[in-house]
Motif scaffolding. Structure first.
Motif, PDB file in Angstrom:
ATOM      1  N   PRO A 145      -1.619  -8.580   0.970  1.00 16.81           N
ATOM      2  CA  PRO A 145      -0.971  -7.444   1.433  1.00 16.81           C
ATOM      3  C   PRO A 145      -1.393  -6.361   0.333  1.00 16.81           C
ATOM      4  O   PRO A 145      -1.222  -5.218   0.581  1.00 16.81           O
ATOM      5  CB  PRO A 145       0.208  -7.633   1.625  1.00 16.81           C
ATOM      6  CG  PRO A 145       0.475  -9.091   2.056  1.00 16.81           C
ATOM      7  CD  PRO A 145      -0.664  -9.776   1.366  1.00 16.81           C
ATOM      8  N   TYR A 146      -1.339  -6.831  -0.740  1.00  9.98           N
ATOM      9  CA  TYR A 146      -1.335  -5.867  -1.925  1.00  9.98           C
ATOM     10  C   TYR A 146      -2.976  -5.096  -2.349  1.00  9.98           C
ATOM     11  O   TYR A 146      -3.125  -4.485  -3.096  1.00  9.98           O
ATOM     12  CB  TYR A 146      -0.969  -6.355  -3.398  1.00  9.98           C
ATOM     13  CG  TYR A 146       0.510  -6.701  -3.393  1.00  9.98           C
ATOM     14  CD1 TYR A 146       1.349  -6.006  -4.178  1.00  9.98           C
ATOM     15  CD2 TYR A 146       1.104  -7.818  -2.875  1.00  9.98           C
ATOM     16  CE1 TYR A 146       2.651  -5.961  -4.202  1.00  9.98           C
ATOM     17  CE2 TYR A 146       2.463  -7.988  -3.128  1.00  9.98           C
ATOM     18  CZ  TYR A 146       3.286  -7.031  -3.704  1.00  9.98           C
ATOM     19  OH  TYR A 146       4.609  -7.576  -3.705  1.00  9.98           O
ATOM     20  N   ALA A 147      -3.862  -5.632  -1.357  1.00  8.27           N
ATOM     21  CA  ALA A 147      -5.235  -5.445  -1.525  1.00  8.27           C
ATOM     22  C   ALA A 147      -5.238  -3.862  -1.001  1.00  8.27           C
ATOM     23  O   ALA A 147      -6.165  -3.311  -1.539  1.00  8.27           O
ATOM     24  CB  ALA A 147      -6.141  -6.151  -0.721  1.00  8.27           C
ATOM     25  N   SER A 148      -4.616  -3.399  -0.249  1.00 11.27           N
ATOM     26  CA  SER A 148      -4.447  -2.126   0.159  1.00 11.27           C
ATOM     27  C   SER A 148      -4.059  -1.251  -0.927  1.00 11.27           C
ATOM     28  O   SER A 148      -4.738   0.010  -0.862  1.00 11.27           O
ATOM     29  CB  SER A 148      -3.413  -1.773   1.188  1.00 11.27           C
ATOM     30  OG  SER A 148      -2.093  -1.929   0.607  1.00 11.27           O
ATOM     31  N   TYR A 149      -3.585  -1.627  -2.094  1.00 11.39           N
ATOM     32  CA  TYR A 149      -3.208  -0.755  -3.432  1.00 11.39           C
ATOM     33  C   TYR A 149      -4.381  -1.030  -4.177  1.00 11.39           C
ATOM     34  O   TYR A 149      -4.327  -0.380  -5.489  1.00 11.39           O
ATOM     35  CB  TYR A 149      -2.083  -1.214  -3.833  1.00 11.39           C
ATOM     36  CG  TYR A 149      -0.970  -0.993  -3.171  1.00 11.39           C
ATOM     37  CD1 TYR A 149      -0.426   0.415  -2.625  1.00 11.39           C
ATOM     38  CD2 TYR A 149      -0.279  -2.102  -2.468  1.00 11.39           C
ATOM     39  CE1 TYR A 149       0.574   0.375  -1.974  1.00 11.39           C
ATOM     40  CE2 TYR A 149       1.059  -1.882  -1.451  1.00 11.39           C
ATOM     41  CZ  TYR A 149       1.406  -0.630  -1.503  1.00 11.39           C
ATOM     42  OH  TYR A 149       2.459  -0.358  -0.565  1.00 11.39           O
ATOM     43  N   GLY A 150      -5.682  -1.892  -3.954  1.00  9.44           N
ATOM     44  CA  GLY A 150      -6.629  -2.055  -4.858  1.00  9.44           C
ATOM     45  C   GLY A 150      -6.642  -3.485  -5.578  1.00  9.44           C
ATOM     46  O   GLY A 150      -5.609  -4.199  -5.387  1.00  9.44           O
ATOM     47  N   ARG A 172      -3.563  -6.603  -6.490  1.00  9.43           N
ATOM     48  CA  ARG A 172      -3.646  -7.676  -5.975  1.00  9.43           C
ATOM     49  C   ARG A 172      -3.610  -8.806  -6.888  1.00  9.43           C
ATOM     50  O   ARG A 172      -2.823  -9.768  -6.806  1.00  9.43           O
ATOM     51  CB  ARG A 172      -4.749  -7.720  -4.717  1.00  9.43           C
ATOM     52  CG  ARG A 172      -4.540  -9.356  -4.138  1.00  9.43           C
ATOM     53  CD  ARG A 172      -5.847  -9.341  -3.150  1.00  9.43           C
ATOM     54  NE  ARG A 172      -5.820 -10.594  -2.499  1.00  9.43           N
ATOM     55  CZ  ARG A 172      -6.659 -11.088  -1.681  1.00  9.43           C
ATOM     56  NH1 ARG A 172      -7.830 -10.244  -1.177  1.00  9.43           N
ATOM     57  NH2 ARG A 172      -6.605 -12.273  -0.971  1.00  9.43           N
TER      58      ARG A 172
END
Length: 265
Positions: free
Chosen positions: A218-223, A227
């Protein structure tokens, strides 16, 4: 005191593949973690052992170390005399090149020895003796950094050793090119690359890192950086991560050698 330099260099000629900026991740880590020791040294000497067919890595090492220790000097050591001759035109203040091998044919004791992509081409059974020889050449408080990276320096794994032996293992990557942390397995140093099998600590570490990476999706949306940092933070719940978030941000994670050391037999 160092023993008398052998009449012939110790080691064998390797492929010598090199590229500009290939070792930037290792260099930045060395400057950040070992810069204070280099500054304290009355003679901050670093050796680029096995720099290869072109002298780019030695030239770059000098520039990067001097950001942390302005009086650092670098000696590139190569076992192939033709490579030494080709590098001589690049000598300058603080940078020179010598013919030699694992005996490190220099007076005195270096504060740093960097050996990148050298032992990869040796047998696993030879690693311990080479480590012992090189660590025996270090000055008190000195550092040996030995590891492997890909051809353009996107993925890199290295072991840091002091005069007493191995201390840590560092995994470093260009995060934008990473599919999962176990992609780094192909760049494990020779001492670990054949140990990435069930039952060995390095295999368990990479397995758990992949699980933490998946959980951090889910943190991939922040880069990719966010993540990675989340995955390392979760990994640290079960593994003794030895560095801090400032290094994680660089796409790195370091663990004590003892956590990943191969099991005997």
């Amino acid at each position: 005191m160092a023993s008398r330099t052998p009449s012939r260099p110790v080691g064998t000629v390797t492929r010598g593949t090199t590229n500009p900026n290939r070792l930037r991740r290792m260099d930045r880590w060395i400057a950040a973690t070992h810069g204070a020791e280099l500054r304290r040294s009355p003679d901050p000497l670093a050796v680029d052992l096995g720099y290869g067919a072109a002298p780019w890595t030695a030239v770059e090492l000098l520039l990067r170390l001097r950001t942390a220790a302005p009086h650092a000097r670098v000696v590139g050591v190569e076992i192939d005399p033709a490579r030494v001759a080709a590098a001589k035109p690049y000598e300058r203040e603080g940078l020179s090149f010598r013919h030699g091998g694992f005996e490190i044919p220099l007076p005195g004791s270096p504060t740093l020895i960097r050996a990148a992509n050298v032992l990869r081409q040796y047998d696993e059974e030879q690693v311990a003796a080479v480590w012992e020889r090189l660590c025996g050449r270090l000055a008190p408080g000195g550092l040996l950094v030995e590891g492997t990276c890909d051809e353009i320096g996107r993925r890199h794994v290295w072991v840091a050793l002091g005069p007493e032996g191995p201390r840590t293992v560092t995994f470093a990557t260009r995060l934008g090119s990473l599919d999962r942390p176990s992609d780094l397995a192909e760049r494990l140093p020779k001492v670990l690359i054949h140990r990435n099998v069930p039952g060995e600590p390095v295999h368990a570490f990479l397995r758990d890192f992949d699980r933490a990476w998946a959980a951090a999706a889910p943190y991939a949306s922040y880069g990719a950086r966010q993540r990675w940092m989340r995955a390392v933070r979760d990994l640290a719940a079960d593994w003794p991560v030895a560095d801090r978030a400032a290094r994680w941000r660089q796409g790195e994670v370091t663990v004590p050698w003892g956590a990943l050391a191969p099991r005997q037999g």
